[in-house]
Motif scaffolding. Structure first.
Motif, mmCIF file in Angstrom:
data_model
loop_
_atom_site.group_PDB
_atom_site.id
_atom_site.type_symbol
_atom_site.label_atom_id
_atom_site.label_comp_id
_atom_site.label_asym_id
_atom_site.label_seq_id
_atom_site.Cartn_x
_atom_site.Cartn_y
_atom_site.Cartn_z
ATOM 1 N N ARG A 54 0.803 -1.230 0.000
ATOM 2 C CA ARG A 54 0.000 0.000 0.000
ATOM 3 C C ARG A 54 0.826 1.265 0.000
ATOM 4 N NH1 ARG A 54 -5.272 -1.064 3.019
ATOM 5 N NH2 ARG A 54 -5.159 -3.306 3.273
ATOM 6 N N ARG A 55 1.970 1.233 0.683
ATOM 7 C CA ARG A 55 2.631 2.497 1.028
ATOM 8 C C ARG A 55 4.006 2.717 0.429
ATOM 9 N NH1 ARG A 55 -0.248 4.390 5.770
ATOM 10 N NH2 ARG A 55 1.555 5.483 6.563
ATOM 11 N N ARG A 56 4.486 1.756 -0.385
ATOM 12 C CA ARG A 56 5.824 1.925 -0.958
ATOM 13 C C ARG A 56 5.773 1.769 -2.468
ATOM 14 N NH1 ARG A 56 10.415 0.799 2.302
ATOM 15 N NH2 ARG A 56 11.473 0.162 0.381
ATOM 16 N N GLY A 57 6.742 2.390 -3.164
ATOM 17 C CA GLY A 57 6.864 2.211 -4.607
ATOM 18 C C GLY A 57 7.805 1.085 -4.981
ATOM 19 N N THR A 58 8.694 0.718 -4.038
ATOM 20 C CA THR A 58 9.683 -0.323 -4.325
ATOM 21 C C THR A 58 9.588 -1.404 -3.244
ATOM 22 O OG1 THR A 58 11.309 0.891 -3.005
ATOM 23 C CG2 THR A 58 11.362 1.246 -5.390
ATOM 24 N N PRO A 59 9.986 -2.625 -3.588
ATOM 25 C CA PRO A 59 9.926 -3.700 -2.592
ATOM 26 C C PRO A 59 10.813 -3.398 -1.379
ATOM 27 C CG PRO A 59 10.318 -4.606 -4.786
ATOM 28 C CD PRO A 59 10.441 -3.120 -4.904
ATOM 29 N N LEU A 60 10.400 -3.917 -0.238
ATOM 30 C CA LEU A 60 11.126 -3.742 1.019
ATOM 31 C C LEU A 60 12.042 -4.948 1.229
ATOM 32 C CD1 LEU A 60 11.448 -2.316 3.830
ATOM 33 C CD2 LEU A 60 9.450 -3.643 4.567
ATOM 34 N N ASP A 61 13.315 -4.681 1.517
ATOM 35 C CA ASP A 61 14.254 -5.766 1.805
ATOM 36 C C ASP A 61 13.960 -6.349 3.182
ATOM 37 O OD1 ASP A 61 15.578 -5.517 -0.589
ATOM 38 O OD2 ASP A 61 17.258 -4.359 0.216
ATOM 39 N N VAL A 62 13.945 -7.676 3.265
ATOM 40 C CA VAL A 62 13.577 -8.348 4.516
ATOM 41 C C VAL A 62 14.564 -9.474 4.827
ATOM 42 C CG1 VAL A 62 11.839 -9.935 5.503
ATOM 43 C CG2 VAL A 62 11.102 -7.794 4.430
ATOM 44 N N LEU A 63 14.896 -9.590 6.118
ATOM 45 C CA LEU A 63 15.638 -10.741 6.618
ATOM 46 C C LEU A 63 14.709 -11.531 7.534
ATOM 47 C CD1 LEU A 63 19.007 -9.013 7.677
ATOM 48 C CD2 LEU A 63 18.318 -9.879 5.416
ATOM 49 N N VAL A 64 14.842 -12.820 7.528
ATOM 50 C CA VAL A 64 14.105 -13.642 8.486
ATOM 51 C C VAL A 64 15.000 -13.831 9.710
ATOM 52 C CG1 VAL A 64 13.068 -15.896 8.939
ATOM 53 C CG2 VAL A 64 12.769 -14.810 6.700
ATOM 54 N N ALA A 117 9.241 -14.607 0.587
ATOM 55 C CA ALA A 117 9.651 -14.785 -0.817
ATOM 56 C C ALA A 117 8.451 -14.704 -1.757
ATOM 57 C CB ALA A 117 10.374 -16.116 -0.990
ATOM 58 N N GLY A 118 7.278 -15.092 -1.263
ATOM 59 C CA GLY A 118 6.093 -15.111 -2.108
ATOM 60 C C GLY A 118 5.380 -13.763 -2.218
ATOM 61 N N ALA A 119 5.831 -12.759 -1.492
ATOM 62 C CA ALA A 119 5.149 -11.456 -1.511
ATOM 63 C C ALA A 119 5.835 -10.526 -2.510
ATOM 64 C CB ALA A 119 5.185 -10.841 -0.110
ATOM 65 N N ASP A 120 5.051 -9.955 -3.432
ATOM 66 C CA ASP A 120 5.634 -9.058 -4.453
ATOM 67 C C ASP A 120 6.247 -7.805 -3.841
ATOM 68 O OD1 ASP A 120 4.843 -10.726 -6.463
ATOM 69 O OD2 ASP A 120 2.941 -9.663 -6.821
#
Ligand code: PLP
Length: 233
Positions: free
Chosen positions: A120-130, A156-159
């Motif tokens: 909803r709130r970003r134009g680019t994907p957010l980098d995430v670590l588990v 991994a499955g989230a755009d």
């Protein structure tokens, strides 16, 4: 000594520890990203750090990080913000607006909420670590070994999210070297499924040397750079 000089001296000491740990491990200092954890310290310290060449800043509470990130941006200074603390789902809405990387995703529910807000709130994907738990203590956060695959899959499955790697905190009451040796096993298993997710966030002021020996690519350093914090957090 003024504050900037004090931070400069601390930074030089931390950089030489990183260099020594890399030399001992047969690695290159360029492989290590230094994240300065600025929690409890003001935006001015972040500006000092940025002027000394530190481009990555960590925070562990949204209430503190959101206004600090705004203040640094207003000063016209660009740093990458890393959210390293335990994240409550109701804070995802705020965190996705300033964070460049979230290190502490440890459940499928949290991954879904973060993905939804990032969408909803970003134009680019957010980098995430588990975040993986090295001791199964829920107080310290982290997914247990048997949950790791499901959490990684949800990210991994989230755009709107990009799975970049793993994060760990050394447990209390155990030599960090033995905990990070366990972490190395997790990394091996995880990277078999996600070979491009190469970030390993591990190591703090007291144990960065051991973390580098066991494969850290990102170290999260607070007190060794900015001083002992008044309260334990
Ligand atoms: C505070 C904090 C750090 C930095 O700790 P120091 O011991 O001050 O270097 C690193 N990681 C996380 C998750 C933290 O909360």
């Amino acid at each position: 000594m003024d504050r900037r000089e004090e931070i400069a001296a601390n930074l030089a000491a931390v950089r030489s520890r990183i260099a020594a740990a890399c030399a001992a491990a047969g690695r290159k200092p360029e492989e290590i990203t230094l994240i300065a954890v600025a929690k409890t310290y003001p935006a001015q310290d972040v500006l000092h750090l940025a002027s000394l060449g530190v481009q990555d800043v960590g925070e562990n509470r949204d209430q503190e990080a959101a206004p600090k990130a705004a203040e640094v941006a207003e000063a016209g200074v660009d740093v990458r913000w890393h959210f390293v603390g335990q994240l409550q789902r109701n804070k995802c809405k705020s965190v996705v607006t300033y964070a460049d990387m979230v290190h502490s995703v440890d459940s499928v529910e949290l991954a879904r909420t973060l993905a939804d807000q990032a969408q909803r709130r970003r134009g680019t994907p957010l980098d995430v670590l588990v975040q993986v738990s090295l001791d199964d203590d829920p107080e310290r956060g982290g997914a247990a070994m048997e949950e790791l695959a499901a959490v990684a899959e949800a990210v991994a499955g989230a755009d709107s999210l990009r799975l970049r790697g793993l994060m760990a905190v050394a447990p209390l009451g155990e030599a960090p070297g033995s905990a990070f040796a366990r972490m190395k096993q997790y990394i091996r298993m995880f990277q078999a499924d996600y070979p491009d997710a190469t970030v390993v966030s591990a190591g703090m002021s007291d144990d960065l040397d051991e973390a580098i020996a066991f494969g850290a690519t990102h170290v999260r350093i607070g007190s060794a750079l900015l001083g002992k914090r008044p309260t334990l957090r």
